[in-house]
Write a protein that holds these residues in place. Structure first.
Motif, mmCIF file in Angstrom:
data_model
loop_
_atom_site.group_PDB
_atom_site.id
_atom_site.type_symbol
_atom_site.label_atom_id
_atom_site.label_comp_id
_atom_site.label_asym_id
_atom_site.label_seq_id
_atom_site.Cartn_x
_atom_site.Cartn_y
_atom_site.Cartn_z
ATOM 1 N N LYS A 486 80.011 46.855 -9.071
ATOM 2 C CA LYS A 486 79.885 47.651 -7.841
ATOM 3 C C LYS A 486 80.959 48.746 -7.759
ATOM 4 O O LYS A 486 81.561 48.992 -6.717
ATOM 5 N N HIS A 487 81.187 49.406 -8.881
ATOM 6 C CA HIS A 487 82.236 50.426 -8.954
ATOM 7 C C HIS A 487 81.887 51.677 -8.148
ATOM 8 O O HIS A 487 82.775 52.337 -7.603
ATOM 9 N N TYR A 488 80.599 51.991 -8.056
ATOM 10 C CA TYR A 488 80.175 53.251 -7.437
ATOM 11 C C TYR A 488 79.702 53.032 -5.999
ATOM 12 O O TYR A 488 79.083 52.012 -5.676
ATOM 13 N N ASP A 489 79.996 54.038 -5.158
ATOM 14 C CA ASP A 489 79.477 54.027 -3.790
ATOM 15 C C ASP A 489 78.049 54.561 -3.748
ATOM 16 O O ASP A 489 77.232 54.131 -2.935
ATOM 17 N N LYS A 517 68.053 50.585 -3.694
ATOM 18 C CA LYS A 517 67.440 51.908 -3.752
ATOM 19 C C LYS A 517 67.026 52.328 -2.351
ATOM 20 O O LYS A 517 66.226 51.663 -1.704
ATOM 21 N N VAL A 518 67.588 53.448 -1.878
ATOM 22 C CA VAL A 518 67.341 53.878 -0.496
ATOM 23 C C VAL A 518 66.456 55.113 -0.409
ATOM 24 O O VAL A 518 65.975 55.454 0.682
ATOM 25 N N ASP A 519 66.235 55.796 -1.538
ATOM 26 C CA ASP A 519 65.385 56.997 -1.488
ATOM 27 C C ASP A 519 64.938 57.329 -2.908
ATOM 28 O O ASP A 519 65.558 56.913 -3.893
ATOM 29 N N VAL A 520 63.875 58.071 -2.998
ATOM 30 C CA VAL A 520 63.385 58.589 -4.270
ATOM 31 C C VAL A 520 62.666 59.900 -3.995
ATOM 32 O O VAL A 520 61.949 60.023 -3.000
ATOM 33 N N TRP A 532 61.422 61.330 -11.366
ATOM 34 C CA TRP A 532 61.940 61.142 -10.010
ATOM 35 C C TRP A 532 63.440 60.914 -10.025
ATOM 36 O O TRP A 532 63.992 60.325 -10.967
ATOM 37 N N VAL A 533 64.092 61.378 -8.967
ATOM 38 C CA VAL A 533 65.506 61.082 -8.744
ATOM 39 C C VAL A 533 65.578 59.924 -7.753
ATOM 40 O O VAL A 533 65.060 60.022 -6.634
ATOM 41 N N GLU A 534 66.204 58.838 -8.184
ATOM 42 C CA GLU A 534 66.334 57.646 -7.355
ATOM 43 C C GLU A 534 67.754 57.574 -6.803
ATOM 44 O O GLU A 534 68.724 57.825 -7.527
ATOM 45 N N VAL A 535 67.876 57.234 -5.529
ATOM 46 C CA VAL A 535 69.166 57.179 -4.843
ATOM 47 C C VAL A 535 69.509 55.715 -4.590
ATOM 48 O O VAL A 535 68.744 54.990 -3.941
ATOM 49 N N TYR A 536 70.659 55.297 -5.109
ATOM 50 C CA TYR A 536 71.101 53.908 -4.965
ATOM 51 C C TYR A 536 72.438 53.852 -4.231
ATOM 52 O O TYR A 536 73.301 54.725 -4.416
ATOM 53 N N VAL A 537 72.607 52.819 -3.416
ATOM 54 C CA VAL A 537 73.886 52.548 -2.755
ATOM 55 C C VAL A 537 74.208 51.065 -2.924
ATOM 56 O O VAL A 537 73.354 50.253 -3.288
ATOM 57 N N LYS A 538 75.462 50.717 -2.632
ATOM 58 C CA LYS A 538 75.839 49.305 -2.706
ATOM 59 C C LYS A 538 75.036 48.495 -1.695
ATOM 60 O O LYS A 538 74.807 48.953 -0.567
ATOM 61 N N PRO A 539 74.589 47.276 -2.062
ATOM 62 C CA PRO A 539 73.814 46.463 -1.115
ATOM 63 C C PRO A 539 74.694 45.933 0.018
ATOM 64 O O PRO A 539 75.903 45.866 -0.098
#
Length: 539
Positions: A486-489, A517-520, A532-539
């Motif tokens: 979980k290094h990345y925000d 995954k919060v957006d694509v 597609w560009v997929e947007v991920y955040v920490k759960p």
């Protein structure tokens, strides 16, 4: 007449080089790499110490300089390329001016060069820049070979060695072949004139320039400079070169056939021909360029027309030979105008699409459209409508727009991509977050200047993420470990299912297992936007 033609050559070079600066452009596939490399150097990062790459760093020097002058926007890359195109045209002209090519023939050759090689290269790319440095190096070499003796004569030879190394330190294949061409030309002079010092000075300049460029970054240089690690593989394949040449390469083989045929007629005495410095250098240069083009199309296969520079060299050589063998003299306006008109007709496909789109717009046929099983088709069947487009993801250019972000000024992206960027910029994490740790594995690299976030650095950090090209198993595992910890925000990952690990699929699998995954949204690719560009955040 000579003065008018000389001014006309420069005018053609300048106009075709500068026109793109005043236009807007759709986002080009792979231009993300040009932007990020230049941006990293613009912010003071040092190649091989702060980021790794499997090529030399000279490709990014000019764009980085333009970032310093105009700012780190995508459109600045267009301005940098305009300058690069200007240099390439002037270098090409200088080569044949030194070779003593008739002004009328040279003008037509410049026209071929600008239409075939400059006109559509309005974004910088290393497979183009490597040839530009080569042309500059060849221009200085021709000036050294054919200029009268003076104390500055050897300065041209040193400059040639410098720029040939710049070519090699942009991309190894093109630059290495450029080096071999120059060594062949100087080797011929050494054999015929019994002077080996120029060859030693040239080789020494290349070596010393290499030391000056490499020693400051020697710590990780050997690892990244096209060395890589298993499963790294070479692109040089004799069987592939033969296959591409014999199964395709129609223009290359046609030019070679004509050149051999004309030389058989032109050469009356082989010894005299061998001792004629101008003819031999001209011949060796042309054949060397054709050989380079045959190899370059295999080792640098994206885009498919990387080697198109050979047309102008073959053209000027063939026309020059014909002018010696036929009663056609290019010292009057009539043959010059006819030849220039023939060139414009030959390369009309380059500029016709712009005439068709902007001058003759709206003059095409219109059809009533119908729908069958989700696909739209015309009610008339002809050469324009017999195929039904099945790619439902393609987005026409009239549905592209410019994001309201400085870095994307005058650059068009698909509307869904812009919508996705706007959603990303309005995320609370982005608006309120400070010192965000971001992994951007997408083609939207200018977001580094807009969110903003600090680019990760380190000798182990790859400039681009194409597996087997810019990164290997070691780097893939490094990112997987960081994702698992979980290094990345925030992570942007571009999923392109039709490209083999352009962004490593294993990293996407790790993201799906460890992040939310919060957006694509649609990636900025054309002709196919099936990505597609997929947007991920920490759960």
């Amino acid at each position: 007449m000579k003065r008018i033609l000389s001014y006309s050559e420069i005018l053609v070079i300048v106009i075709i080089a500068m026109v793109p600066v005043f236009a807007s452009f759709p986002y080009r596939i792979n231009i993300f790499l040009s932007w990020e490399g230049a941006y990293r150097m613009y912010t003071g990062q040092v190649p091989y110490k702060d980021f790794g790459m499997p090529v030399g760093y000279m490709y990014w020097v000019i764009p980085a300089m333009f970032f310093k002058i105009f700012g780190p926007q995508l459109i600045t890359l267009i301005k940098a390329q305009a300058f690069i195109n200007l240099l390439s045209g002037l270098a090409f002209r200088s080569i044949f001016k030194s070779l003593g090519v008739q002004p009328g023939v040279r003008f037509s050759a410049v026209l071929v060069f600008c239409l075939s090689y400059t006109f559509f290269n309005y974004w910088p790319w290393y497979n183009h820049t490597v040839i530009v440095y080569e042309l500059i190096g060849l221009a200085f070499l021709m000036k050294y070979i054919f200029s009268p003796a003076s104390k500055w004569k050897y300065a041209s030879l040193v400059a040639s060695g410098f720029f040939i190394f710049c070519s090699f330190f942009t991309k190894q294949d093109g630059g290495g072949l450029a080096l071999l061409i120059c060594l062949a030309l100087l080797g011929y002079l050494a054999l015929t004139e019994k002077k080996w010092l120029p060859l030693v000075i040239f080789a020494g300049t290349v070596f010393i320039t290499g030391l000056a460029f490499i020693l400051p970054v020697t710590g990780t240089f050997g690892y990244w400079f096209n060395h890589g690690q298993p499963p790294h593989s070479s692109r040089m394949s004799i069987s592939d070169i033969l296959r591409d040449f014999l199964a395709g390469s129609q223009w290359l083989k046609f030019y070679l056939f004509l050149i051999v045929l004309l030389l058989m007629v032109a050469i009356k005495n082989w010894k005299e021909f061998w001792l004629n410095k101008q003819q031999m250098i001209f011949t060796l240069l042309t054949l060397g360029i054709l050989a380079q083009a045959a190899i370059f199309q295999v080792t640098s296969y994206v885009p498919v027309d990387n080697n198109i520079f050979f047309h102008s060299f073959a053209f000027v050589f063939i026309i020059s030979l014909l002018s010696l063998l036929l009663p056609i003299k290019f010292d009057s306006w009539k043959p010059v105008i006819i030849c220039a008109a023939g060139v414009l007709l030959w390369w009309s496909h380059v500029y016709w699409r712009y005439i068709d789109r902007f001058v003759l717009k709206g003059s095409g046929e219109s059809y009533t459209t119908m729908t069958h099983e989700g696909h739209t088709y015309a009610n008339v069947v002809n050469r324009n409508t017999y195929m039904i487009g099945l790619d439902t993801t393609d987005i026409p250019l009239d549905q592209w727009r410019t994001p309201k972000l400085k870095s994307f000024e005058k650059v068009l992206l698909p509307n869904p991509t812009v919508d996705g960027i706007e959603r990303l910029m309005n995320m609370d994490l982005v608006k309120n977050g400070k010192n965000l740790k971001v992994l951007n594995m997408s083609e939207l690299t200018p977001l580094a200047a807009e969110i903003p976030y600090e680019l990760e650095r380190g000798p182990e950090y790859p400039l681009w993420f194409h597996k087997g090209v810019g990164m290997f198993d070691k780097e893939t595992n490094m990112f997987i470990n960081r994702i698992q910890n979980k290094h990345y925000d925030l992570v942007l990952f571009e999923y392109i299912p039709y490209l083999n690990n352009f962004y490593p699929f294993k990293i996407r699998e790790a993201l799906q297992a460890n992040y939310k995954k919060v957006d694509v949204f649609v990636a900025p690719r054309k002709p196919s936007s099936d990505a597609w560009v997929e947007v991920y955040v920490k759960p």
